[in-house]
Design a protein around this motif. Structure first.
Motif, mmCIF file in Angstrom:
data_model
loop_
_atom_site.group_PDB
_atom_site.id
_atom_site.type_symbol
_atom_site.label_atom_id
_atom_site.label_comp_id
_atom_site.label_asym_id
_atom_site.label_seq_id
_atom_site.Cartn_x
_atom_site.Cartn_y
_atom_site.Cartn_z
ATOM 1 N N ALA A 147 12.217 41.925 79.921
ATOM 2 C CA ALA A 147 13.067 41.317 78.472
ATOM 3 C C ALA A 147 13.376 42.664 77.746
ATOM 4 O O ALA A 147 12.765 43.315 77.610
ATOM 5 C CB ALA A 147 13.218 40.369 78.510
ATOM 6 N N GLY A 148 14.184 41.882 76.903
ATOM 7 C CA GLY A 148 13.781 42.894 75.728
ATOM 8 C C GLY A 148 13.309 42.519 74.342
ATOM 9 O O GLY A 148 12.184 42.868 74.809
ATOM 10 N N ASP A 149 13.882 42.343 73.707
ATOM 11 C CA ASP A 149 12.576 41.968 72.637
ATOM 12 C C ASP A 149 12.273 40.980 72.115
ATOM 13 O O ASP A 149 11.106 40.220 71.955
ATOM 14 C CB ASP A 149 13.936 41.970 70.915
ATOM 15 C CG ASP A 149 15.319 40.422 71.607
ATOM 16 O OD1 ASP A 149 15.320 40.499 72.455
ATOM 17 O OD2 ASP A 149 15.481 40.362 69.922
ATOM 18 N N VAL A 173 10.281 39.995 74.950
ATOM 19 C CA VAL A 173 9.548 39.699 75.531
ATOM 20 C C VAL A 173 8.184 40.678 74.801
ATOM 21 O O VAL A 173 7.098 40.400 74.525
ATOM 22 C CB VAL A 173 9.528 40.868 76.636
ATOM 23 C CG1 VAL A 173 7.979 40.863 77.430
ATOM 24 C CG2 VAL A 173 9.967 40.235 77.515
#
Lengths: 224, 705
Positions: free
Chosen positions: B583-585, B587
């Motif tokens: 994922a983006g942020d 993770v």
């Protein structure tokens, strides 16, 4: 991600503002323009639902929005949003010209490019609506109820579709008339069939100008 | 004034007289001296006396007038005086009245003033009293004021004391507010903790519910299995029974078949018998027809002979015509012939009608005769009955029963009559129909004869038509068979077409398929290829480094330098390349925590720096998977530690379950990395390559060293 949220919500608000700007066309009847908007919006949410349900993108990149009376998930990834915007925008223009025959979401294995699933949406356009401008009588609630049932079916289809055990990517194919001018950044490609597939036909909805049938084809599971 | 005027005139006249007189006296004196006459003197004396008299008269008159004048004046003055007196009286009266009034007014004023004085005196007294009271009250008020001032002074003293206390209390209040704020912040923290605990509890509940549901499903499935086993057992029993019955049943169809065959033979034989009878009748009819046809043929032959003769005659006539020049056209002959044919038809129709009439008359006659016979029989019977009744009646008495019987008998007779008349009517209708059918048949035969006579060939045409009909029937059957085959083909092809369109097939002449050149699949493949290339280069460099290290010699500087940045790139691109699938942020935290949780891999080369993720936030590349280099290498790197890369390349957490697990897992973010491998699967899928790549390389290097 804020940018993505903003862009997604901005597009959404643009849709809604467009609706507000022309309330007459949608409340008094369905015009060609209104019908293309409805169909394009359905494709936007439908493709997002498929991407979420099939796990093509991680769940955290999706945000929840309320549409058609359902809680739907749309991506917040800016690259993906931009790509989908491009495709859906072009699709809208082609829908107005009644040149679109199908929209296909192809899910393929990343390693070897093998096609694992094909979500096919057949579009039948009533060409007489292009010539005369009289709006058709169909209530927006009825169309939204039909769209709701289609999206619910997409969500429920996950129960019988085989598991995607490998990493996958997706592509959007549009079947158009042969004589259509291919814009730049677009190219012709093959239909990307599945070698041995089973097909399931899903529900359809119609705005009296455009009729959209849905079907999903998946690779036949190999019997052990 | 007239009087004065008159007076003046009188006076003037007096004067004039006096003057005259004076003159005359002079004159007279003068005349007297004259001695004229004593006689003239007398006359003069008379005249003077007359004049004196007149003068005296006049003087008297004037005196009277004067007196009268004076009198008048006196009167006038008297009047004036009187008037003035009156005026004065009046004025005095008025003044007197005024004075009286004034007096009265003054009196009244005096009284009023006296009254006012009295009032004023009273008021004065009152005010004096009032002033006394006021003074008293003032005194009292002054006393009170003094008392109040004393009280105020005391109160101010108390106020000052209280203000001191208030300030103290405010200070204490502020202290308490500070304490309250502190407590509230503590409370908020505790509430947050409580929320977290609640969420955990809810998750636990949900998991419990899911487990319960799973257990219930399992029990249900076990029950189903038991049911199915029971059914299977029953079916086995049934099959055993069936097998035992089969032998008996095998005989049954044969018997049934024999029975059917016998029945069919029976029916067939009966039909054959009936058809035999029918056929015999047909044969008789056909024989009669044949005889008639033979007669017709003979007639035909005769007619043909006649025709030839007539043709010869015609030809001779035509030759004659050609030689003589008589123009007899073919059309006229045809017309004549058609006329003759029509006459023939009409005559034959008349003949048929007359025949029919004759037949109907004969039938009527027969019917009437039969009816007559019946009636006579009835009459005889009735006569006999009546005779018997009469014979019975004469010895016996009249009884109502007999009359009743008579009536019944009469009713019966009438019914029988009615029935018989109905039957006769039906019979006549049937006979009429039969006659009409016969007539139609005769007409058709006549027409047929005519047509046959016209056409020429006789029975062959009928046979030909029959043959044609049979051929046409055969053709029709063939065509129908073909049609059904074609319909089946069409249905099959339509089903195929539907199947193909569902699969995605399209008509290439009318449709084309477009997609964006830069689509996610292509981008993913490109990035994958780039990663693969990069990883392969890294691998080669690391292999070289390992070889160099194995040799034990000094590591070439360029190799080391190449390896260090390459390892950096591994860490960096590895994270980029394989965290892209993550994922983006969201993770980042997990990745960092997982990194913290993961100890340094044993066997890792000491020189390879353990780099954290240099670029935590990357726009994720859609759908990227672990590289094939990492995935087979992940197998040897299986470690029982709580690391998600212990799994093989296949994803343990199915995507189907992911939507269900996602809401459950989302709140469980913090403790996520502490969970076992199974539940970490969903999130770990996108993370395991990061650890795998670095650790696989580390393991490989460690293994080789």
């Amino acid at each position: 991600m804020r940018n993505a949220d903003l862009s997604c919500s901005h597009w959404h608000s643009r849709c809604q503002s467009r609706k507000r700007a022309r309330p007459q066309s949608l409340e008094q009847g369905i015009t060609l323009r209104g019908s293309t908007d409805i169909v394009a919006e359905f494709f936007w949410f439908g493709i997002n639902s498929i991407l979420y349900q099939r796990g093509i993108y991680p769940a955290e990149t999706f945000t929840r929005v309320q549409k058609y009376g359902l809680p739907l998930l749309v991506t917040a990834d800016p690259e993906l949003v931009k790509y989908l915007h491009t495709v859906v925008g072009q699709l809208k223009d082609w829908l107005c010209m009644c040149s679109v025959q199908k929209l296909v979401v192809v899910i393929s294995n990343l390693e070897n490019g093998e096609v694992l699933e094909r979500w096919q949406f057949d579009v039948e356009c009533d060409k007489t609506a292009r010539d005369d401008g009289a709006p058709r009588e169909k209530s927006l609630q009825a169309i939204q109820a039909e769209i709701r049932s289609v999206i619910r079916q997409i969500t429920a289809a996950v129960t019988f579709l085989p598991l995607l055990e490998v990493s996958c990517s997706f592509d959007l194919l549009i079947y158009t008339d042969k004589d259509l001018v291919v814009p730049e950044k677009w190219e012709e490609c093959g239909p990307q069939f599945i070698a041995s597939s089973e097909q399931v036909r899903l529900r359809s909805f119609t705005t009296t100008i455009h009729k959209v049938d849905s079907a999903v084809a998946y690779k036949s599971p190999v019997s052990d | 004034m007239e009087d004065l005027g008159e007076n003046t005139t009188v006076l003037s006249s007096l004067r004039s007289l006096n003057n005259f007189i004076s003159q005359r006296v002079d004159g007279g004196a003068g005349l007297d001296a004259s001695a004229s006459a004593p006689g003239s003197l007398q006359m003069q004396y008379q005249q003077s006396m007359q004049l004196e008299e007149r003068a005296e008269q006049i003087r008297a008159k004037s005196h009277i007038i004067q007196v009268e004048r004076e009198k008048m004046q006196m009167q006038l003055s008297h009047k004036r005086a009187r008037v003035e007196l009156e005026r004065a009286a009046s004025t005095s009266a008025r003044s007197y009245e005024r004075e009286v009034d004034r007096n009265q007014e003054l009196l009244t004023r005096i009284r009023q003033l006296q009254d006012r004085e009295a009032e004023a005196e009273e008021k004065m007294k009152e005010q004096l009293e009032h002033s006394r009271q006021c003074k008293q009250s003032l005194d009292a008020a002054n006393k009170r004021l003094r008392e109040k001032e004393d009280g105020l002074a005391e109160a101010s003293e108390t106020i000052s004391e209280l203000k001191g206390r208030i300030s103290e209390l405010q200070w204490s209040v502020m202290n308490q507010e500070m304490q309250v704020k502190g407590l509230e912040s503590e409370k908020q923290e505790l509430q947050e903790q409580l929320d977290l605990q609640l969420r955990k509890w809810q998750e636990a509940n949900q998991k419990i519910q899911e487990l319960q549901a799973g257990q219930e499903a399992r029990t249900e499935q076990e029950q189903k299995i038991k049911d199915l086993e029971q059914k299977l057992f029953l079916q086995e029993q049934d099959s055993a029974i069936v097998k035992s019955m089969k032998s008996e049943l095998v005989r049954l169809p044969k018997m049934e078949r024999e029975l059917k065959q016998l029945k069919e033979e029976n029916a067939y034989l009966r039909e054959m018998r009936e058809t035999n009878g029918l056929l015999r009748e047909e044969v008789e009819g056909l024989q009669r027809k044949l005889s008639r046809q033979e007669k017709m043929q003979e007639n035909l032959v005769d007619l043909e002979l006649e025709k030839e003769r007539l043709l010869a005659k015609l030809q001779s006539w035509e030759r004659l015509d050609q030689t003589t020049g008589l123009s007899i056209s073919v059309r006229e002959l045809d017309k004549v012939r058609q006329q003759l044919q029509e006459e023939v038809r009409q005559v034959s129709a008349q003949l048929l009608e007359e025949r029919k009439k004759r037949e109907t008359h004969e039938a009527l006659a027969r019917r009437l005769q039969k009816r007559v016979l019946l009636l006579t029989k009835e009459r005889d019977g009735m006569r006999a009955i009546l005779g018997s009744y009469d014979s019975e009646l004469t010895p016996a008495e009249y009884s109502p029963q007999l009359t009743r019987r008579m009536r019944e008998a009469e009713d019966m007779v009438q019914k029988v009559h009615a029935h018989s008349s109905e039957m006769e009517a039906q019979l006549s209708q049937a006979l009429e129909e039969l006659g009409s059918q016969k007539q139609r048949a005769d007409m058709l035969e006549m027409e047929l004869k005519v047509l046959q006579a016209q056409a020429g060939p006789t029975e062959q045409s009928v046979l030909l038509s029959r043959e044609e009909a049979s051929e046409l029937r055969v053709k029709v059957e063939e065509l129908e068979g073909e049609r059904s085959r074609l319909e089946e083909d069409k249905r099959r092809l339509e089903a195929q077409l539907e199947h193909l369109t569902l699969q995605g097939d399209y008509d290439q002449s009318k449709t084309k398929v477009l997609h964006l050149s830069m689509n996610p699949a292509r981008e993913a493949q490109q990035s994958r290829r780039q990663d693969q290339a990069r990883l392969q280069e890294e691998c080669e460099q690391l292999r070289k480094l390992v070889c160099a290290l194995e040799r034990g010699g000094p590591v070439p500087a360029d190799l080391e330098a190449a390896c260090l940045p390459s390892s950096k790139e591994v860490a960096g691109h590895g994270t980029r390349g394989h965290q892209d699938a993550a994922a983006g942020d969201g993770v980042l935290a997990d990745g960092a925590r997982a990194h913290r949780a993961a100890p340094a891999a044993p066997g890792q080369h000491p020189r390879l720096p353990w780099r954290p993720h240099p670029r935590p936030l990357q726009p994720p590349d859609p759908g990227l998977a672990p590289s094939p280099a990492a995935s087979p290498a992940a197998r040897p790197c299986a470690r029982p530690a709580a690391q998600p890369c212990a799994r093989p390349s296949a994803r343990p957490c199915h995507p189907a379950l992911r939507p269900a697990l996602r809401p459950a897992l989302r709140p469980a973010l913090p403790p996520h990395s502490e969970l076992g491998g199974g539940s970490a699967g969903a999130r770990g899928w996108w993370r395991h390559p990061t650890h795998c790549t670095t650790r696989t390389t580390a393991a490989r290097t460690g293994g080789r060293t």
